[in-house]
Scaffold this motif. Structure first.
Motif, PDB file in Angstrom:
ATOM      1  N   LEU A 298      20.213 -31.861 140.124  1.00 13.19           N
ATOM      2  CA  LEU A 298      19.933 -33.243 140.506  1.00 13.19           C
ATOM      3  C   LEU A 298      18.441 -33.466 140.659  1.00 13.19           C
ATOM      4  CD1 LEU A 298      20.815 -36.053 141.509  1.00 13.19           C
ATOM      5  CD2 LEU A 298      20.990 -35.066 143.816  1.00 13.19           C
ATOM      6  N   HIS A 299      17.957 -34.559 140.060  1.00 10.45           N
ATOM      7  CA  HIS A 299      16.572 -34.970 140.257  1.00 10.45           C
ATOM      8  C   HIS A 299      16.568 -36.429 140.684  1.00 10.45           C
ATOM      9  CE1 HIS A 299      12.186 -35.084 139.593  1.00 10.45           C
ATOM     10  NE2 HIS A 299      12.415 -36.346 139.257  1.00 10.45           N
ATOM     11  N   VAL A 300      16.073 -36.685 141.888  1.00 15.73           N
ATOM     12  CA  VAL A 300      15.953 -38.043 142.402  1.00 15.73           C
ATOM     13  C   VAL A 300      14.517 -38.493 142.150  1.00 15.73           C
ATOM     14  CG1 VAL A 300      16.158 -39.535 144.424  1.00 15.73           C
ATOM     15  CG2 VAL A 300      17.681 -37.541 144.167  1.00 15.73           C
ATOM     16  N   GLU A 301      14.361 -39.557 141.368  1.00 18.03           N
ATOM     17  CA  GLU A 301      13.028 -39.961 140.922  1.00 18.03           C
ATOM     18  C   GLU A 301      12.633 -41.335 141.483  1.00 18.03           C
ATOM     19  OE1 GLU A 301       9.513 -40.418 139.823  1.00 18.03           O
ATOM     20  OE2 GLU A 301      10.492 -38.487 139.496  1.00 18.03           O
ATOM     21  N   PRO A 302      11.675 -41.367 142.444  1.00 19.24           N
ATOM     22  CA  PRO A 302      11.228 -42.653 143.001  1.00 19.24           C
ATOM     23  C   PRO A 302      10.655 -43.583 141.953  1.00 19.24           C
ATOM     24  CG  PRO A 302      10.458 -40.796 144.325  1.00 19.24           C
ATOM     25  CD  PRO A 302      11.031 -40.209 143.081  1.00 19.24           C
TER      26      PRO A 302
END
Length: 305
Positions: A298-302
């Motif tokens: 998982l990569h949460v990208e602002p």
């Protein structure tokens, strides 16, 4: 009060360049999660090779050579800058400490430039064309019957559109390949330039300031569309994820060879962090084993908000 001399200005420039580099080192960019770095030595890089996904096949008769496109995909480098003016009085009074922090922050901003461009480009994939002439995220990417790019044409998709209006876009990426879904094209790495030639220069005479500016050249672009899939108006559910993974794993190259795409990452904006963590990090959901736990990173990208 210090006298502003060329020796003092040179020492200050060396010091500020050190601060600038420390600012760069302070940042851990994430663009490499989905993009490959391509060095550039000219104003425009031409990517005529992007449409040629190399597949090994039995050699029967003459080699099969894929024809280059007449209008190949290209990425034009852009110029970026950030400038700060240091008052001459601040140097005279030995009060440049705050400007050291500003220049260090400029270095951090310069280090974030590839992130800004790469992640900012991803949501535009529905509108911007890639190497095959279609939008990067498109339902009609052409697939030719023959490996040389000729013959009957069918179509493949790397976008799934649902009925859940208002749900932010999310993406599945395969970053296990040598080539990547996007490109970070670097022409000139960030550097700090100074305009401190003389106390008698026009800038100092007119504005009583010395100028320090960051400069960088480069741009982001699209790589292989086969390695990225966009979910538009789709809830982040196991059912939708399953559908997308199946589509990605069955993509083919011209001639019908399976591309062996292996999805590795789920990319979401902060708004979808909670459902994404529930889907990928929870081992048991409603008393049932969650088969999707840890299946993707998982990569949460602002930058997607």
């Amino acid at each position: 009060m210090a006298t502003v001399t060329s020796t003092l200005l040179n020492a200050l420039t060396i010091s500020l360049r050190k601060e600038f580099q420390e600012g760069i080192a302070h940042v851990a960019p994430t663009w490499s999660e989905i993009a490959m770095r391509i060095p550039s030595t000219t104003g425009i890089n031409v990517y005529s090779w992007l449409g040629e996904v190399p597949m090994m096949e039995e050699w029967l008769g003459k080699r099969v050579v894929k024809q280059l496109k007449e209008n190949p995909y290209h990425i034009e480098n852009k110029l970026f800058t950030s400038t700060v003016g240091v008052p001459r009085t601040a140097i005279e009074d030995d009060q440049v400490g705050n400007y050291r922090l500003v220049v260090k922050q400029m270095g951090g901003a310069a280090a974030k430039l590839p992130d800004q461009l790469v992640w900012g480009l991803l949501p535009k994939g529905l509108d911007i064309k890639c190497f095959d002439g279609q939008s990067y995220f498109d339902a009609e990417h052409p697939l030719y019957a023959n490996s040389d790019g000729t013959g009957d044409v069918s179509f493949q998709s790397n976008v799934t559109t649902g009925q859940d209006a208002g749900v932010p876009k999310w993406y599945v990426i395969d970053d296990s390949q040598i080539l990547k879904a996007l490109v970070w094209q670097e022409r000139t790495a960030p550097e700090l330039e100074s305009h401190t030639d003389s106390a008698k220069s026009d800038n100092v005479f007119m504005y009583d300031k010395y100028y320090y500016g960051a400069r960088a050249r480069g741009n982001a672009g699209f790589g292989l569309w086969q390695l990225a899939h966009a979910a538009v108006d789709c809830d982040l559910t196991a059912e939708n994820l399953d559908k997308i993974l199946s589509r990605m794993k069955t993509l083919k190259a011209d001639g019908g060879h399976n591309l062996a795409v292996r999805p590795t990452k789920l990319i979401v904006p902060p708004e979808l962090e909670t459902p994404a963590k529930k889907l990928l990090k929870t081992q048991i959901i409603d008393g049932t084993t969650n088969i999707w736990a840890d299946c993707l990173k998982l990569h949460v990208e602002p930058g997607l908000s």
